[in-house]
Write an enzyme that holds these catalytic residues in place. Structure first.
Site, mmCIF file in Angstrom:
data_model
loop_
_atom_site.group_PDB
_atom_site.id
_atom_site.type_symbol
_atom_site.label_atom_id
_atom_site.label_comp_id
_atom_site.label_asym_id
_atom_site.label_seq_id
_atom_site.Cartn_x
_atom_site.Cartn_y
_atom_site.Cartn_z
ATOM 1 C CG LEU A 35 -1.811 -1.070 1.524
ATOM 2 C CD1 LEU A 35 -2.610 -0.890 2.682
ATOM 3 C CD2 LEU A 35 -2.993 -1.051 0.343
ATOM 4 C CG ASP A 36 0.431 4.462 -2.771
ATOM 5 O OD1 ASP A 36 1.251 3.573 -3.263
ATOM 6 O OD2 ASP A 36 -0.243 5.265 -3.517
ATOM 7 C CE LYS A 37 5.698 8.582 4.696
ATOM 8 N NZ LYS A 37 6.640 9.702 4.793
#
Length: 351
Positions: A148-150
């Site tokens: 998942l993106d940050k």
């Protein structure tokens, strides 16, 4: 290994750093050795010189020079550290994020702001670096099977064995795993349910995860170098006039920043998305602007709400749901949106 070999990057291996890709193929290779082999041009990708941080793409061919033999497994196990040291505070944080687990899989509700892996500009604090706190008596650290993106929160799966990691990776590749995200977006998409098919290509303005993806019209994908096809299903679940709406998003494909870039291309960027939504621009009506102002948080409002997958061992269909992070829960309360008022899968009747 006493001879040069060429290995093609597999379908589920793209968009990762070369050094990490190499370590998965050759676990006995150290970072210093990889850096030396790249610096001297002995490791090449599609015939060209590369750096350890270069991201490999599916289908590329990696030249591997003769490598030193691996140490015996027993000796290697004695010398290999379990992983980076994890502070007590971080251990408590990541353990509190455990949503569900059994002997084969751990599911986290990843907090926003915590990267899944290290990389350009991500620092040393990330989920992959905290997995020593998630061993729970197992001798090996659990392994990430997707990312998942940050700044995206929500369900993140880790495998506790190599066998399960391979099975889950194949499930993601074959799209038998289904993920539904929730997002607050600027304005109200029309029609209220649809599919976005814009391709995506790296914009070249940065590196790695900091690089912005550019949307490419479907008719131009084949003629645009580096462009990849991308598909996102969306559905509007609720709305506040024309100012903002609550959307469910399904990434049919899994490209970098896909949901964020697709919603921005549609003219309805995700609330709090400074990269794709016009920086600090406030949305004053139906359409552009990634901030709502007032009491609404400026953090990204994108959450991996639930995931459904076939358990690799029990073969049962598992569905896991992650509660909203605090900043999104406050926004939902402010806007009068209620989690129980919408279906778990708004696309179910459409399939």
């Amino acid at each position: 290994m006493s001879a040069v070999q060429t290995i093609r990057v597999g379908g589920d291996e793209g968009e990762q750093r070369l050094d990490r890709w190499l370590k998965k193929k050759f676990p006995h290779l150290g970072q210093i050795t990889i850096e030396k082999l790249c610096r001297t041009g002995q490791i090449r990708v599609d015939g060209g010189r590369v750096k350890p941080a270069t991201r490999v793409e599916t289908g590329q061919e990696v030249r591997i020079p003769p490598l030193p033999d691996a140490q015996p497994a027993q000796q290697r196990a004695k010398e290999r550290p379990l992983g980076p040291r994890v502070t007590d505070t971080d251990a408590q944080m990541i353990q509190a994020a455990v949503l569900w687990k059994d002997e084969h899989i751990i599911a986290l509700n990843k907090p926003p702001g915590l990267p899944s892996q290290g990389g350009s500009g991500q620092g040393d604090r990330h989920v992959d670096g905290l997995t020593t706190a998630l061993m729970f008596g197992f001798k090996d650290r659990p392994k990430l099977v997707h990312r998942l993106d940050k700044d995206t929160s929500g369900v993140l799966l880790l495998a506790r064995t190599d066998r399960v990691a391979r099975a889950l990776s194949e499930a993601f590749r074959s799209r038998t795993t289904r993920k539904i995200y929730w997002a607050a977006v600027a304005g109200v998409p029309h029609p209220r349910m649809g599919t976005i098919r814009f391709g995506l290509v790296k914009g070249g303005g940065g590196r790695g995860d900091n690089e912005k993806m550019i949307a490419v019209h479907p008719r131009d994908i084949d003629s645009t170098e580096g462009a990849k096809r991308a598909t996102t299903d969306y559905a509007v679940l609720d709305a506040l006039g024309t100012r903002t709406s609550w959307c469910a998003l399904v990434p049919v494909t899994g490209r970098t920043h896909q949901l964020r870039a697709h919603m921005a291309e549609l003219g309805h960027p995700i609330v709090g998305d400074g990269k794709y939504g016009g920086s600090g621009q406030e949305n004053l009506g139906d359409g552009w602007g990634a901030q709502l102002g007032g009491e609404i948080s400026k953090k990204l409002h994108l959450h991996a709400r639930n995931i459904s997958f076939d358990h690799p061992i029990t073969k049962k269909r598992i569905t896991l749901t992650a509660p909203l992070p605090d900043h999104m829960a406050r926004t939902w309360k402010t806007l009068g949106w209620h989690e129980n008022d919408v279906p778990d899968d708004p696309f179910a009747d459409d399939e």
